[in-house]
Design a protein around this motif. Structure first.
Motif, PDB file in Angstrom:
ATOM      1  N   LEU A   1     -73.908  59.450 -33.793  1.00 57.50           N
ATOM      2  CA  LEU A   1     -74.769  58.471 -33.135  1.00 57.50           C
ATOM      3  C   LEU A   1     -76.255  58.499 -33.564  1.00 57.50           C
ATOM      4  CD1 LEU A   1     -73.212  58.350 -29.558  1.00 57.50           C
ATOM      5  CD2 LEU A   1     -72.996  56.894 -31.424  1.00 57.50           C
ATOM      6  N   LEU A   2     -76.746  57.737 -34.445  1.00 58.19           N
ATOM      7  CA  LEU A   2     -77.950  57.738 -35.100  1.00 58.19           C
ATOM      8  C   LEU A   2     -79.205  56.874 -34.366  1.00 58.19           C
ATOM      9  CD1 LEU A   2     -79.702  59.040 -37.382  1.00 58.19           C
ATOM     10  CD2 LEU A   2     -78.979  56.771 -38.451  1.00 58.19           C
ATOM     11  N   PRO A   3     -79.994  57.601 -33.711  1.00 56.91           N
ATOM     12  CA  PRO A   3     -81.152  56.806 -33.025  1.00 56.91           C
ATOM     13  C   PRO A   3     -82.025  56.254 -34.116  1.00 56.91           C
ATOM     14  CG  PRO A   3     -81.125  58.873 -31.903  1.00 56.91           C
ATOM     15  CD  PRO A   3     -80.352  58.911 -33.259  1.00 56.91           C
ATOM     16  N   ILE A   4     -82.291  54.675 -33.922  1.00 55.67           N
ATOM     17  CA  ILE A   4     -83.200  54.218 -34.795  1.00 55.67           C
ATOM     18  C   ILE A   4     -84.563  53.618 -34.157  1.00 55.67           C
ATOM     19  CG2 ILE A   4     -83.358  52.156 -36.366  1.00 55.67           C
ATOM     20  CD1 ILE A   4     -80.312  52.420 -37.005  1.00 55.67           C
ATOM     21  N   PRO A   5     -85.752  54.003 -34.553  1.00 49.66           N
ATOM     22  CA  PRO A   5     -86.680  53.318 -33.888  1.00 49.66           C
ATOM     23  C   PRO A   5     -86.802  51.788 -33.964  1.00 49.66           C
ATOM     24  CG  PRO A   5     -87.369  55.058 -35.353  1.00 49.66           C
ATOM     25  CD  PRO A   5     -86.012  54.851 -35.588  1.00 49.66           C
ATOM     26  N   PHE A   6     -87.436  51.227 -32.967  1.00 46.51           N
ATOM     27  CA  PHE A   6     -87.493  49.806 -32.880  1.00 46.51           C
ATOM     28  C   PHE A   6     -88.288  49.059 -34.086  1.00 46.51           C
ATOM     29  CE2 PHE A   6     -86.949  50.207 -28.223  1.00 46.51           C
ATOM     30  CZ  PHE A   6     -85.681  49.463 -28.018  1.00 46.51           C
ATOM     31  N   SER A   7     -89.409  49.841 -34.669  1.00 44.92           N
ATOM     32  CA  SER A   7     -89.940  49.471 -35.815  1.00 44.92           C
ATOM     33  C   SER A   7     -89.268  49.346 -36.932  1.00 44.92           C
ATOM     34  CB  SER A   7     -91.090  50.332 -35.913  1.00 44.92           C
ATOM     35  OG  SER A   7     -90.864  51.851 -36.051  1.00 44.92           O
ATOM     36  N   VAL A   8     -88.109  50.559 -37.074  1.00 46.28           N
ATOM     37  CA  VAL A   8     -87.435  50.388 -38.420  1.00 46.28           C
ATOM     38  C   VAL A   8     -86.168  49.563 -38.259  1.00 46.28           C
ATOM     39  CG1 VAL A   8     -85.550  52.035 -39.713  1.00 46.28           C
ATOM     40  CG2 VAL A   8     -87.803  53.010 -38.743  1.00 46.28           C
ATOM     41  N   ALA A   9     -85.678  49.266 -36.823  1.00 44.72           N
ATOM     42  CA  ALA A   9     -84.805  48.294 -36.750  1.00 44.72           C
ATOM     43  C   ALA A   9     -85.240  46.901 -36.848  1.00 44.72           C
ATOM     44  CB  ALA A   9     -84.398  48.337 -35.301  1.00 44.72           C
ATOM     45  N   LYS A  10     -86.469  46.538 -36.731  1.00 43.48           N
ATOM     46  CA  LYS A  10     -87.027  45.081 -36.858  1.00 43.48           C
ATOM     47  C   LYS A  10     -87.298  44.977 -38.454  1.00 43.48           C
ATOM     48  CE  LYS A  10     -89.730  44.278 -32.647  1.00 43.48           C
ATOM     49  NZ  LYS A  10     -91.071  44.512 -32.150  1.00 43.48           N
ATOM     50  N   PHE A  11     -87.534  46.141 -39.107  1.00 43.84           N
ATOM     51  CA  PHE A  11     -87.770  45.830 -40.466  1.00 43.84           C
ATOM     52  C   PHE A  11     -86.192  45.730 -41.379  1.00 43.84           C
ATOM     53  CE2 PHE A  11     -87.645  47.942 -44.844  1.00 43.84           C
ATOM     54  CZ  PHE A  11     -88.539  46.933 -45.521  1.00 43.84           C
ATOM     55  N   GLN A  12     -85.142  46.354 -40.964  1.00 41.20           N
ATOM     56  CA  GLN A  12     -83.862  45.970 -41.275  1.00 41.20           C
ATOM     57  C   GLN A  12     -83.330  44.512 -40.793  1.00 41.20           C
ATOM     58  OE1 GLN A  12     -82.109  49.462 -39.339  1.00 41.20           O
ATOM     59  NE2 GLN A  12     -81.934  50.629 -41.336  1.00 41.20           N
ATOM     60  N   ALA A  13     -83.693  44.474 -39.571  1.00 37.09           N
ATOM     61  CA  ALA A  13     -83.335  42.955 -39.164  1.00 37.09           C
ATOM     62  C   ALA A  13     -83.945  41.775 -39.866  1.00 37.09           C
ATOM     63  CB  ALA A  13     -83.567  42.789 -37.662  1.00 37.09           C
ATOM     64  N   TYR A  14     -85.031  41.951 -40.354  1.00 35.74           N
ATOM     65  CA  TYR A  14     -85.839  40.806 -41.235  1.00 35.74           C
ATOM     66  C   TYR A  14     -84.944  40.436 -42.030  1.00 35.74           C
ATOM     67  CZ  TYR A  14     -89.203  38.501 -43.935  1.00 35.74           C
ATOM     68  OH  TYR A  14     -89.861  37.533 -44.464  1.00 35.74           O
ATOM     69  N   PHE A  15     -84.265  41.574 -42.905  1.00 35.33           N
ATOM     70  CA  PHE A  15     -83.296  41.248 -43.962  1.00 35.33           C
ATOM     71  C   PHE A  15     -81.796  40.749 -43.651  1.00 35.33           C
ATOM     72  CE2 PHE A  15     -86.849  43.977 -45.724  1.00 35.33           C
ATOM     73  CZ  PHE A  15     -87.438  43.199 -46.648  1.00 35.33           C
ATOM     74  N   LEU A  16     -81.274  41.482 -42.609  1.00 33.94           N
ATOM     75  CA  LEU A  16     -80.114  41.471 -42.136  1.00 33.94           C
ATOM     76  C   LEU A  16     -80.006  39.715 -41.466  1.00 33.94           C
ATOM     77  CD1 LEU A  16     -79.191  44.569 -40.234  1.00 33.94           C
ATOM     78  CD2 LEU A  16     -77.909  43.690 -42.295  1.00 33.94           C
ATOM     79  N   GLN A  17     -81.121  39.192 -41.076  1.00 35.31           N
ATOM     80  CA  GLN A  17     -80.935  37.938 -40.363  1.00 35.31           C
ATOM     81  C   GLN A  17     -80.676  36.543 -41.380  1.00 35.31           C
ATOM     82  OE1 GLN A  17     -84.422  37.624 -37.890  1.00 35.31           O
ATOM     83  NE2 GLN A  17     -86.007  37.140 -39.597  1.00 35.31           N
ATOM     84  N   MET A  18     -81.050  37.160 -42.465  1.00 35.85           N
ATOM     85  CA  MET A  18     -80.693  36.136 -43.693  1.00 35.85           C
ATOM     86  C   MET A  18     -79.354  36.005 -44.023  1.00 35.85           C
ATOM     87  SD  MET A  18     -84.008  37.174 -46.014  1.00 35.85           S
ATOM     88  CE  MET A  18     -85.740  37.204 -45.292  1.00 35.85           C
ATOM     89  N   MET A  19     -78.323  36.768 -43.547  1.00 37.35           N
ATOM     90  CA  MET A  19     -76.946  36.595 -43.805  1.00 37.35           C
ATOM     91  C   MET A  19     -76.432  35.445 -43.045  1.00 37.35           C
ATOM     92  SD  MET A  19     -76.029  40.752 -43.408  1.00 37.35           S
ATOM     93  CE  MET A  19     -74.234  40.300 -43.440  1.00 37.35           C
ATOM     94  N   PRO A  20     -75.268  34.913 -43.563  1.00 38.96           N
ATOM     95  CA  PRO A  20     -74.912  33.479 -42.918  1.00 38.96           C
ATOM     96  C   PRO A  20     -74.253  34.173 -41.511  1.00 38.96           C
ATOM     97  CG  PRO A  20     -73.756  33.984 -45.192  1.00 38.96           C
ATOM     98  CD  PRO A  20     -74.624  35.106 -44.731  1.00 38.96           C
TER      99      PRO A  20
END
Length: 303
Positions: free
Chosen positions: A231-250
């Protein structure tokens, strides 16, 4: 019922037909929702092709109805579907038509955690939708459930799917608390809400019998599917950065707005009546999860 073709609608349908309600389901694609009809007797459930933004379509459904249930909601925006349209404008239009056509009661399913000045657009649109209903149609009941679990849920099934191929499960906001509620209990709450004879709007917060952190929920899931994952804790700042790209998926796995949601606890506030006030005892995760999550074990139901 609007939005009756989804995960919650299927469980609600059975509860309604047992009580001899006749059900009209408004859906964009009735030919894909035929699986709902066996939930009742022949002719008890009717499906109508409906565009919820076409007033005449909505009126046609509401005609000769006593009660209305709104389950329509989206978790992320697309080019065609925006939070404001779905969560704010549609409830406004629906409550106006309920007034016009003399509907006895409107039950609207919102979300737990709705509050003023929330940083999430999802929550802002939900709050405005609630206000629109309360201002327009007085005999309304608003239900705010926490994460809803049960067969076909998007929560445990998604994480169990990730655990099939990934040695790591991401924990965004591992300490954020949730009050997961069984879909059958939400369906019961909707049925009870229909029976209330209220002349003023009412709000109920629906949470399960126990609160859990996201980390605890992942531990329960992994124990059930008999897998060891880091179980890998991910800081919110990193998660937001990843989500910025992931949200472009269909079908995005994560959006920036969802990361904002995970920064807040999703539990009953104590400011409103709860499941118990509707005469319902909440169901524990441990009594339901094993019945449907076993398919992710190495040997399936024999694992």
């Amino acid at each position: 019922i609007f939005g009756g073709g989804g995960f919650l609608g299927k469980h609600l349908m059975r509860q309604l037909t047992r009580l001899d309600y006749r059900v009209k389901v408004a859906t964009r694609k009735p030919y894909l929702k035929g699986y709902l009809k066996p939930q009742g007797n022949p002719g008890q459930i009717e499906l109508f092709k409906t565009n919820i933004f076409n007033i005449e379509d909505v009126k046609r459904i509401l005609k000769n109805c006593d009660f209305v249930i709104n389950l329509v909601g989206i978790l992320y925006e697309t080019k065609k579907q925006k939070f404001n349209q779905i969560h704010t404008e549609f409830p406004h239009q629906l409550s106006h038509l309920c007034n016009e056509l003399g509907i006895k009661n409107l039950v609207h399913v919102s979300a737990l955690g709705v509050k003023e000045r929330h940083v999430s657009q999802y929550m802002q649109s939900k709050l405005q939708g609630e206000k629109n209903i309360q201002d327009t149609f007085k005999p309304s009941v608003i239900l705010r459930p926490s994460i809803v679990f049960g067969p076909e849920d998007k929560f445990f099934n998604t994480f169990a799917s990730i655990a099939q191929f990934s040695p790591v499960l991401p924990l965004i906001g591992g300490k954020t608390k949730f009050a997961p509620i069984y879909c059958g209990d939400v369906a019961k709450a909707i049925v009870k809400a229909l029976e209330l004879n209220n002349s003023e709007p009412r709000i109920y917060e629906l949470g399960g019998p126990k609160n859990y952190s996201l980390k605890e929920l992942m531990e329960i899931l992994l124990a059930e599917i008999k897998k060891k994952r880091f179980l890998l804790p991910i800081p919110f700042s990193v998660a937001k950065f990843q989500a910025y790209f992931l949200q472009m998926m269909p079908n995005p796995l994560l959006t920036v707005d969802q990361v904002k949601l995970l920064q807040y606890n999703n539990i009953v506030s104590g400011d409103y009546p709860v499941l118990k006030d509707l005469g319902i005892t909440g169901t524990l995760i441990q009594s339901i999860l094993p019945k449907y999550i076993y398919r992710f074990r190495a040997g399936g139901q024999f694992g």
